[in-house]
Enzyme design. Sequence first.
Site, mmCIF file in Angstrom:
data_model
loop_
_atom_site.group_PDB
_atom_site.id
_atom_site.type_symbol
_atom_site.label_atom_id
_atom_site.label_comp_id
_atom_site.label_asym_id
_atom_site.label_seq_id
_atom_site.Cartn_x
_atom_site.Cartn_y
_atom_site.Cartn_z
ATOM 1 C CD GLU A 36 147.129 -25.596 -104.760
ATOM 2 O OE1 GLU A 36 146.604 -25.428 -105.918
ATOM 3 O OE2 GLU A 36 146.367 -26.228 -103.864
ATOM 4 C CB THR A 85 146.296 -16.733 -110.329
ATOM 5 O OG1 THR A 85 146.749 -18.609 -110.271
ATOM 6 C CG2 THR A 85 147.745 -16.803 -110.590
ATOM 7 C CG ASN A 134 139.420 -24.192 -100.449
ATOM 8 O OD1 ASN A 134 140.547 -23.755 -100.224
ATOM 9 N ND2 ASN A 134 139.109 -24.759 -102.218
ATOM 10 N N GLY A 163 146.296 -20.181 -102.613
ATOM 11 C CA GLY A 163 145.504 -19.187 -102.437
ATOM 12 C C GLY A 163 145.329 -18.877 -104.214
ATOM 13 C CB VAL A 215 147.246 -13.255 -103.241
ATOM 14 C CG1 VAL A 215 147.494 -13.610 -101.604
ATOM 15 C CG2 VAL A 215 146.387 -12.793 -103.332
ATOM 16 N N GLY A 216 149.272 -14.441 -104.817
ATOM 17 C CA GLY A 216 150.483 -16.390 -105.463
ATOM 18 C C GLY A 216 151.695 -15.039 -106.153
ATOM 19 C CB CYS A 268 142.329 -24.546 -106.515
ATOM 20 S SG CYS A 268 143.069 -26.882 -105.566
#
Length: 487
Positions: free
Chosen positions: A254, A234, A156, A232, A236-237, A288
Site C-alpha cells: 500500500e 512507492t 502517520n 509506505g 521503498v515499496g 497517502c
Amino acid sequence: MNTSTVTNIWDSKIYSGGWIAAEGGTAAIIEPATEQVLGHIGIGATQDVDRAVQIASHAQRSWARMPFDQRANIMREAARLVLERAAEFNVWNIRQCGSIPAKAEWELHATCEQILMAAALPMQPEGLLFPSSMPGRTNLSRQLPIGVIGVITPWNFPLLLAMRSVAPALALGNAVILKPDQQSAICGGALIAQAFEDAGLPVGVLHVIPGGPATGDALVKHPEVGMISFTGSTAVGRAIGQTCGYLLKKVALELGGNNAIIVLDDADMDAASSNGAWGAFLHQGQICMQTGRHLVHHSVADQYAEKLAARAEKLHVGNPHTDQVHLGPLINRKQCDRIHGIVQETLRAGAHALTGATHERLFYRPTVLTGVTPDMAAFQEELFGPVAPVTVFHDDDEAVELVNRSAYGLCAAIHSRNIPRAVALSQRLNTGMIHINDQTVNNEFHVPFGGMGSSGNGGRFGGPANVHEFTQSQWLSIMEKPVIYPF
C-alpha cells in the site's frame, strides 16, 4: 499523562519473546512540536530479526492449532484493552506524530473496529467445495495460514495502519513480526505489544522490532518470513516488491498517492471547498489519501479557490499537546524542507499562493496555490503536506486525462449535482477508490482498500479481502475408492 517522565517496561527495548534489549542499540523518541526527546526505543538488528523469526516459527504452529473461538476471544480482549487504554495511546499519537486529539481519537476507535472485524474472521467459512469430472471425487479448496508474516508500517497513522495487517494476520493463525517506524514506535508498536500480551496472546506469536531500513531489509529478506505487508513510499515499496518477487514471497504493498478531487461546473461550491480543505489539510496533509490535486472546471475555479483559501485561513496551527489547533507540526525537518521546496519551485514556475506557503519551525501554514499547471512540481509530486494546488480543466475528457496522467492510482473524488455524470466519469479513472460528493480520505474497515499503478498492488485490506490476503490456498481432493490407472 506526562510521557517524558514516565518509566515504561518498553523503554529502550524491543518485544520479542518478552521485553529485551536490542542488538541494534537505541534511538531517541522526538516530539515534532517541541523537538524534545521524550524517551528511547530499542532498534532491531539483523540478529534480533533472525531470533524473532525462529521464535515466531515455533510459536505459530500451536497458535494455528488453537480453536478458532479461543483465538477470537484473545482478539476481542485486545480490542477491549486498546479502548480501555485510549488515553495512553492517544497522548503518544499526539506527541510522537503531531496528531490533533480528534485525529488520534478517530484512529483509536477505527483500530478497535479493525480488531473486532478480525476476531470474526476465524469463524467464517474457510474453504469451497468444487465439482469434479472424476466420479467419486470430492474437491475442496481451503485457506491455510502462511506462517510468519512481516508487517512494516509508517508513522502517520501508526496504530491503524499496523493493526489492519496485524489483527487479521493473527486471527487467521499466523505469527507476526511488526516493524513500526521508529518515529512512531510507541503508539504503533510497544503499546500494541502490551495490549496483546495482556490479552493472553501466547508468547512468541507477536514481535515488535522498531528500526530503519536495515531492520526492514532483514525482515523482507529472511527466508522463513512467508509474506510482507508494507505501507509506505512507492520507492521503498518497489524495492520490497522486487525482493519478494525474487524470493517467491507473498507481498501486499500500500504505497503513495497523488490523489485528485474533480470539481465539475455544477458542483455545490461550499460543499466542494469543505471537502477539498478536509482532504488537503487533515493531519497536515500527511496521509497517502491526501487530496493533492484540485482539478476544477474553469467556470468555477476562481470561486472554488477563494472559498478554499478562506477555509485555510481560519485553521489554527500549533502544538496539539498543549493548544487547541486544527493542524499540528510536520513530522520532521526533512519533510518540512521537502514540502517547502515543492511550494517554492511551483511559485517560481508561475503559480500563485492565495494563502500560506510559510512555516515556523515544523508548523506549516495550510497553503492554496492557483495557476498550477501539469508541468509544475506541486501537480506532479506526492505532496504529503498541507498544500492544495488548484488546476483548471475545460471539459470532462480533460479532467479524466489530468487524473490519469499521474502514475499513482490510489483514490479520487468527484463533486457534481449530476450523479449519473459523476458515475460515468468514475468509470474512466485509474484509481482503486473513488468517492462521489465526498473527499479522498476515506476508510471503512470492512471494505477492500487499495490502489492501482504506483499506489500498490490492489485492494487487500478490509472484510473478506483479508482472508485471501493473509492465508494461502490449498487444493484437497478425496476419492471414495482409490483410482486404478493404466500403469
